[in-house]
Design a protein around this motif. Structure first.
Motif, short mmCIF file in Angstrom:
data_model
loop_
_atom_site.label_atom_id
_atom_site.label_comp_id
_atom_site.label_asym_id
_atom_site.label_seq_id
_atom_site.Cartn_x
_atom_site.Cartn_y
_atom_site.Cartn_z
N GLU A 181 0.83 -1.21 0.00
CA GLU A 181 0.00 0.00 0.00
C GLU A 181 0.86 1.26 0.00
OE1 GLU A 181 -4.11 -0.15 2.09
OE2 GLU A 181 -2.74 -1.30 3.37
N GLU A 182 1.96 1.20 0.72
CA GLU A 182 2.86 2.37 0.78
C GLU A 182 3.44 2.68 -0.59
OE1 GLU A 182 7.08 3.65 2.92
OE2 GLU A 182 5.94 1.92 3.68
N PHE A 183 3.90 1.65 -1.32
CA PHE A 183 4.45 1.88 -2.65
C PHE A 183 3.36 2.32 -3.63
CE2 PHE A 183 7.83 -1.35 -1.35
CZ PHE A 183 8.75 -0.35 -1.05
N ALA A 184 2.15 1.78 -3.46
CA ALA A 184 1.04 2.21 -4.32
C ALA A 184 0.73 3.68 -4.09
CB ALA A 184 -0.19 1.36 -4.04
N GLN A 185 0.78 4.11 -2.84
CA GLN A 185 0.53 5.51 -2.53
C GLN A 185 1.62 6.41 -3.13
OE1 GLN A 185 -2.28 6.73 -0.83
NE2 GLN A 185 -1.48 8.64 -1.66
#
Length: 430
Positions: A38-42
């Protein structure tokens, strides 16, 4: 950021909303952790907000987001020696994308759903997770619903929904639950939670809990694809076919549920020539398979097969007047007896109204209201308002319509309910 061209920003938000589940699922396969994915997607989302207004919207928004997210992951992993194996995997992914001709390409996209999404849904529906936590996390990770939308879908507070999601992620991480589609022998143990999640994803698309649009077709499409895939994975599970039948039949009415101005069109007012006959035929076929597999097990129809039978009764009626309300009321009576819930009782009240009149229906609705279980459920007040209006109790009906409009965050529903309230305020033509 405030000076961004509106079309580019809208494109970013639309891509983020549509592509987010697939993006996080693909990243989770590589990094092995949902929170990190989720962090990389953000990070990719932020990059899109910065670059698309200047450089234009890419031809493949989802692929662009995936490619950027993977490159951000590579940058991170280069600084951490413990991620060497994952770095190599990311490198192979990016090389495959370059060979395929565009960033973020996925050979499975054309088939409707990727293996990554299947891995995600079975991971988030693992039996080790509490049922409510499974559903909340899967709605978030597979359906792409916000925490607020999940709270509305389950009629709980936003903080409760958030706690369920966090708890589910923590359990997956603590128990090191593998990110994979389980072996055939393990599939049946997770099927109930998976079916419930798919059902709720479809419902959010069928009648969006918030936003300007009455429906979110992409969620209905995702749920329908997942249901169809499960019928292949679990061909002997009656309720898998029951859910597929229900969604096919409900989806057949999507085009008729709003008009050219995107206003809500109630079922009795829909142009039935716009109902998708192919989906109706698919729905009847799936319902037949649900009954056949249930008979082979010597089991009665489950809740999804029963609801599909109700949808089939509607689909069989060429006009609203042809609807077999007696059969529908009987099916709801079976549902209420075997799978009691206040929402089923509310739906049964509508059917009873069509058979025995609004007074009988209102008695059932008032009984549901007295439990207090659906106080914040806008459809309780909408149904009660409609029955009061039928009985000529317009002042009470108007108050209920206004209350229902206040309780929904969907603009199309609000507009419809307020229009009904205004109708109740008009002088009676009689």
């Amino acid at each position: 950021m405030n000076n961004e061209p509106a079309p580019a920003r809208r494109a970013v938000e639309a891509a983020w909303r549509i592509e987010w589940p697939q993006l996080v699922a693909g990243l989770t396969r590589v990094v092995g952790d949902i929170d990190t994915a989720e962090e990389f997607a953000q990070d990719a989302h932020v990059a899109a907000l910065e670059q698309w207004p200047r450089e234009g919207v890419p031809a493949n928004p989802g692929g662009w987001l995936m490619s950027v997210a993977k490159r951000r992951a590579i940058d991170r992993f280069r600084r951490d020696a413990t991620f060497a194996r994952k770095l190599a995997l990311l490198g192979r992914d990016l090389l495959d994308e370059q060979r395929s001709g565009f960033p973020g390409a996925d050979a499975n996209i054309g088939t409707g759903i990727s293996d990554d999404m299947l891995r995600m849904i079975f991971t988030t529906c693992h039996p080790a997770l509490p049922r409510q936590a499974r559903v909340a996390l899967t709605l978030r990770m597979v359906g792409g619903l916000t925490t607020e939308e999940i709270a509305r879908a389950y009629v709980v507070t936003k903080s409760t929904a958030a706690q369920r999601i966090v708890r589910a992620k923590r359990i997956i991480k603590t128990l090191r639950i593998p990110y994979e589609v389980p072996e055939e022998s393990e599939l049946a143990a997770r099927v109930d939670a998976v079916l419930e999640v798919i059902y709720l994803i479809f419902n959010e698309g069928y009648a969006a809990s918030s936003g300007e649009d009455w429906m979110r077709g992409e969620l209905c499409d995702d749920a329908l694809r997942l249901a169809r895939i499960l019928t292949v994975l679990l061909p002997t599970e009656p309720e898998v076919h029951g859910l597929a039948a229900l969604l096919e039949l409900q989806a057949s009415r999507l085009d008729a549920r709003s008009d050219a101005a995107r206003r809500l069109v109630p079922l009795p007012d829909q142009d039935r020539s716009r109902w998708d006959q192919l989906l109706i035929r698919r729905g009847f076929a799936a319902l037949g398979r649900a009954h056949a597999t249930a008979r082979q097990r010597g089991a009665p129809p489950g809740p999804y097969a029963l609801q599909a039978a109700i949808a089939a009764a509607h689909a069989s009626a060429r006009t609203p007047e042809d609807t077999d309300w007696q059969r529908i009321a009987g099916l709801y009576a079976i549902l209420a007896q075997r799978f009691p819930s206040p929402v089923i009782e509310l739906n049964r009240a509508v059917a009873i109204t069509m058979v025995h009149g609004p007074t009988a229906g209102l008695e059932l609705v008032d009984a549901v209201e007295e439990t207090g279980m659906l106080d914040s459920y806008h459809l309780l007040h909408a149904v009660r308002a409609d029955l009061l209006a039928r009985l000529g109790r317009h002042a009470e009906a108007r108050r209920e319509f206004i209350r229902a409009a206040e309780l929904t965050a969907n603009a199309a529903e609000q507009s419809h309910l307020r229009a009904r309230a205004e109708d109740c305020a008009k002088p009676d033509p009689g």
